[in-house]
Design an enzyme around this catalytic site. Structure first.
Site, PDB file in Angstrom:
ATOM      1  N   ARG A  87      -3.409  -0.584   5.333  1.00 23.61           N
ATOM      2  CA  ARG A  87      -3.913  -1.630   4.595  1.00 23.61           C
ATOM      3  C   ARG A  87      -2.825  -2.915   4.389  1.00 23.61           C
ATOM      4  O   ARG A  87      -3.435  -3.962   4.535  1.00 23.61           O
ATOM      5  CB  ARG A  87      -4.357  -1.322   3.176  1.00 23.61           C
ATOM      6  CG  ARG A  87      -5.593  -0.059   3.245  1.00 23.61           C
ATOM      7  CD  ARG A  87      -5.783   0.652   1.741  1.00 23.61           C
ATOM      8  NE  ARG A  87      -4.523   1.510   1.652  1.00 23.61           N
ATOM      9  CZ  ARG A  87      -4.212   2.186   0.815  1.00 23.61           C
ATOM     10  NH1 ARG A  87      -5.123   2.273  -0.338  1.00 23.61           N
ATOM     11  NH2 ARG A  87      -3.192   3.104   0.530  1.00 23.61           N
TER      12      ARG A  87
ATOM     13  N   ASP B  96      -8.005   3.788   1.062  1.00 20.60           N
ATOM     14  CA  ASP B  96      -7.147   4.048   2.081  1.00 20.60           C
ATOM     15  C   ASP B  96      -7.815   4.559   3.209  1.00 20.60           C
ATOM     16  O   ASP B  96      -8.855   5.806   2.862  1.00 20.60           O
ATOM     17  CB  ASP B  96      -6.323   5.353   1.395  1.00 20.60           C
ATOM     18  CG  ASP B  96      -5.380   5.823   2.483  1.00 20.60           C
ATOM     19  OD1 ASP B  96      -5.258   5.529   3.526  1.00 20.60           O
ATOM     20  OD2 ASP B  96      -4.457   6.687   2.069  1.00 20.60           O
TER      21      ASP B  96
ATOM     22  N   CYS C 293       0.746  -0.994   0.151  1.00 21.18           N
ATOM     23  CA  CYS C 293       0.005  -0.117   0.018  1.00 21.18           C
ATOM     24  C   CYS C 293       0.884   1.228  -0.148  1.00 21.18           C
ATOM     25  O   CYS C 293       2.069   1.125  -0.307  1.00 21.18           O
ATOM     26  CB  CYS C 293      -1.019  -0.030   1.081  1.00 21.18           C
ATOM     27  SG  CYS C 293      -0.009   0.075   2.787  1.00 21.18           S
TER      28      CYS C 293
HETATM   29  P1  4NP Z   1      -1.722   2.743   4.140  1.00 17.99           P
HETATM   30  O1  4NP Z   1      -2.363   4.037   4.480  1.00 17.99           O
HETATM   31  O2  4NP Z   1      -1.365   3.129   2.446  1.00 17.99           O
HETATM   32  O3  4NP Z   1      -3.011   1.717   3.912  1.00 17.99           O
HETATM   33  O4  4NP Z   1      -0.613   2.496   4.858  1.00 17.99           O
HETATM   34  C1  4NP Z   1      -1.739   5.447   4.982  1.00 17.99           C
HETATM   35  C2  4NP Z   1      -0.981   5.582   5.521  1.00 17.99           C
HETATM   36  C3  4NP Z   1      -0.503   6.863   5.831  1.00 17.99           C
HETATM   37  C4  4NP Z   1      -0.648   7.783   4.765  1.00 17.99           C
HETATM   38  C5  4NP Z   1      -1.409   7.515   3.670  1.00 17.99           C
HETATM   39  C6  4NP Z   1      -2.081   6.320   3.874  1.00 17.99           C
HETATM   40  N1  4NP Z   1       0.006   9.070   5.018  1.00 17.99           N
HETATM   41  O5  4NP Z   1      -0.514   9.871   4.118  1.00 17.99           O
HETATM   42  O6  4NP Z   1       0.817   9.375   5.734  1.00 17.99           O
END
Ligand code: 4NP
Length: 150
Positions: free
Chosen positions: A8, A119, A2
């Site tokens: 995720r 997300d 991700c």
């Molecule tokens: P992930 O979620 O891609 O599912 O781990 C996110 C975690 C952090 C961020 C964006 C999505 N961020 O912008 O810091």
């Protein structure tokens, strides 16, 4: 895979590991997760992801964020992206000659309306539950395919 590797993909890793252990202990599969971005390297999964997983008996607390590295494309046969943006990013990073297969994770849950795991980072707790449900459905489908080819 991700973006941050704190919501995720760690959830997917935890769910898939647990389902493999409980439902397909005969399969020898190496499971790992990573992010395409570098914002959360070394960080544990988001508290909200940990809480949602714990409600399903899955402990994500030992996981730490890491970023995808070129070696991942040699180490893994199958690299699953949570959404199209990450899939694009992964395709752009794939070294020439790498045989790794890149797909959307939810291709393993064709019964769902969704093709991407949204997300949940800027949303409410419901988004984290949704991630868990989607990961469980795709893990079920993936395990069925692995059992067929094993
Ligand atoms: P992930 O979620 O891609 O599912 O781990 C996110 C975690 C952090 C961020 C964006 C999505 N961020 O912008 O810091």
């Amino acid at each position: 895979m991700c973006l941050g590797n704190i919501c995720r993909s760690p959830t997917a890793e935890g769910v898939l590991r647990q389902m493999l252990k409980q439902q397909a202990p005969e399969l020898q599969v190496e499971v790992d997760s990573a992010g395409t971005a570098d914002y959360h390297i070394g960080d544990p999964p988001d508290t909200r992801s940990r809480r949602a997983a714990l409600r399903h008996g899955i402990d994500l607390s030992a996981l730490r964020g890491r970023q995808v590295v070129p070696q991942d494309f040699a180490r893994f046969d199958l690299i699953l992206a949570m959404d199209r943006a990450n899939l694009r990013e992964l395709r752009a990073m794939q070294p020439k000659g790498s045989q790794a297969r890149l797909q959307l994770f939810l291709e393993y849950a064709p019964e769902l309306q969704e093709s991407e795991v949204p997300d949940p980072y800027y949303g409410d707790a419901g988004g984290f539950e949704k991630v868990l449900d989607l990961c469980a459905a795709a893990s079920r489908g993936l395990i069925a395919v692995l059992q067929e080819v094993a």
